[in-house]
Enzyme design. Sequence first.
Site, short mmCIF file in Angstrom:
data_model
loop_
_atom_site.label_atom_id
_atom_site.label_comp_id
_atom_site.label_asym_id
_atom_site.label_seq_id
_atom_site.Cartn_x
_atom_site.Cartn_y
_atom_site.Cartn_z
N HIS A 173 0.84 -1.21 0.00
CA HIS A 173 0.00 0.00 0.00
C HIS A 173 0.86 1.24 0.00
O HIS A 173 0.55 2.24 -0.64
CB HIS A 173 -0.97 -0.01 1.17
CG HIS A 173 -0.35 -0.42 2.47
ND1 HIS A 173 -0.57 -1.64 3.04
CD2 HIS A 173 0.49 0.22 3.27
CE1 HIS A 173 0.12 -1.74 4.15
NE2 HIS A 173 0.77 -0.61 4.32
N GLU B 293 -26.47 16.44 -7.18
CA GLU B 293 -26.17 15.16 -6.53
C GLU B 293 -27.44 14.34 -6.30
O GLU B 293 -27.38 13.15 -6.00
CB GLU B 293 -25.49 15.41 -5.17
CG GLU B 293 -24.15 16.11 -5.31
CD GLU B 293 -23.56 16.51 -3.98
OE1 GLU B 293 -22.56 15.92 -3.58
OE2 GLU B 293 -24.12 17.44 -3.34
N CYS C 294 -17.37 17.34 -10.65
CA CYS C 294 -16.32 17.34 -9.62
C CYS C 294 -16.27 16.04 -8.82
O CYS C 294 -15.55 15.94 -7.85
CB CYS C 294 -16.49 18.53 -8.68
SG CYS C 294 -18.01 18.50 -7.74
N ASP D 270 -22.06 11.33 -5.10
CA ASP D 270 -23.38 11.20 -4.47
C ASP D 270 -24.47 10.92 -5.50
O ASP D 270 -25.39 10.13 -5.24
CB ASP D 270 -23.71 12.47 -3.68
CG ASP D 270 -23.10 12.42 -2.29
OD1 ASP D 270 -23.21 11.37 -1.64
OD2 ASP D 270 -22.49 13.42 -1.86
#
Length: 673
Positions: free
Chosen positions: A311, A540, A607, A564
């Site tokens: 990672h 959203e 975005c 969202d």
Amino acid sequence: MQTDPSSPVEPSSPVEPSSSVELVETPPAMSGRFTVRNPHGLHARPAARLVQEVRRLAADVELVNLTTGAGPEPGSSMIRVAVLGAAQGHEVEVRARTQEAVDAVVALAERGFDESFETPHEPAADQEPATSAGGPRGASPGVVLGPARRLVSAPLEVSEAGGTPEEESGRLDVALAAARGEVEATHRALRQTPEAEIFEAHLALLDDDSLLGRARALVAEGRSAAAAWTDAVAEVHDEWAALDDPYLRERAADVDAVGEQVLRSITGVAPAAMPAAGVLLADDLTPAEAAALDLDLVQGVVLAAGSPTSHAAILARARDVPLVVGAGDLARTAPDGATVALDGSTGEVHVDPSDEVRRDFERRAEAEREQRRTALDAAQRPAATTDGVTVVVGANLGSVADAELARASGADKAGLVRTELLFLGRDDAPGEDEQATTYAAVAAALDRRVTLRTLDVGGDKPLPYVAAPAEDNPFLGVRGVRLSLRHPDLLRTQLAAMARVADDADVEVMVPMVAVPAEMDAVRALLPEGSSLRLGMMVEVPSAALKLPALAAHVDFVSIGTNDLTQYAVAAERGNPGVAELGDPLDPGVLQLVERVVAAGLPTGVCGEAAADPAGVPLLLGLGVRELSVAPPAVPRVKALVRTLDTASCAALAREALTLPDAAAVRRLVAGS
Ligand code: PEP
Ligand code: MG
């Protein structure tokens, strides 16, 4: 593997569950069996996958390790599943209320819990750490010469002193939410890499009934949030560390990593950091440490252990930090301050290099700086497609440091400033002056147009100083603009701070989670008198996307928050790895919503994460989007991609994508284009 639909489960088991998680009173009636295939057994990651499936099934699934007699344990807690100590070859009994649930769990086990065995990412605990065995290896390119440094961390002191149980419970919730936010961000950055699984396991830990239940019970008994959390984590650590299987034992490190992340958030003690600029030497880095590295100070990293697929390595590459792994004693014994020369492509590391080596590294470093300058110069220029259509590539910011990085990366603007970072993890709201100072600093650091988003918290991200009722479905509850409008003073103060900054900088304001025009009007009414701030909305909420023409008169611009928008459009909670495949913004249904938004004719940006997705960019351009906003380090890459595309081909691609049944088909289409 076999299922055994006809055999009812014995009413009582000889082995009592050791957890605070309640098992169902009536034992589930159906059962089946599977043999664990995974080389490292049912450790955190496959256990996390199992838990997702069990929660989806809602059938009171329990598991018993028939080989060792451990269990029954509830399948809904990753921690309890790991405690079964189910190693490769162990036989496990699945009990559930329905045969369908038993079959689903057995099928998942047959698929190896969706773990890819071919690419083990970590050495087994009983192997030597990857040090000098394989020798040092380059894991993230870049040539650096600098003084040796090590991380120093302020000690984490756990105080028993705290507030009332309600206050401490709020403190714990805020810290958990903050940790979840950090892990989600890392998980998003690593999406579609094998390393994402680590963070799925960490998210599962942060949502584990058994761990959270224990911590909350201790808080209710009057313990401070820090003490309760520490004890609850220590109990899990001890149980995992006592397991027979060395690999499973080793996973106690995941518990510690998550435990420390939350504890730092509770106590407000910053993670371990570099004392000064230089080359960081360490044994290994936890995901949180790697994610928190201060790029201003870290010129390069040399790890004693680790692997190019760890990672830390993936994060180093994502953050453009030169890294050599497997350096063994070289990393452990180099004195602080000694000159370290490293080449992250070849894996070469020298401590106190000779003059000749030093000169060679300086030459390489200069050649590389030149290459980077050329790449960043290109990023500083606006990006246009091959047919000459300019695409604005902005950056999403959360801090002044992000703004500096965005400027260096060539961001054309800040398409989204997540102001909530200023509000989280504190006991009272920042005042107008503090907010204005921070927003002004962000705007000054970027020195380009900045789109400030009003507070986007609530439900899943509670604030201790904002009263909010507990909600069963926080993502569908009082969050974003809904919360802000219930606390008009908070919003008025924020808008006043933003308006002040707009006097000296190119600033506009954007409102999250807008569903109806009345919300935009209510926000506008709270602007300071005479303010001419441009006021936009995030798209959203799917219904808002569909009726945008009716909202258009109330907003100056829109920005599509695909994160969202996707979770609401496909009904797949973001951050829930169990539905991550469904929650893909390239689902044609989501793309149709984007098409509708663009058709409304307002200035439109995107975005959400889709804007940085190599497969998402051509589709968004094809749908008519001409402004993207992405994480700062992604700006040069997205600009470079835009320069290879032409809008006519993108439009044809998007038209076809809109007709497809799912995101996987869309990704195949783009990959084949
Ligand atoms: C989004 O929802 O796509 C978005 C950009 O906002 P956030 O990720 O902050 O919710
Ligand atoms: Mg959002």
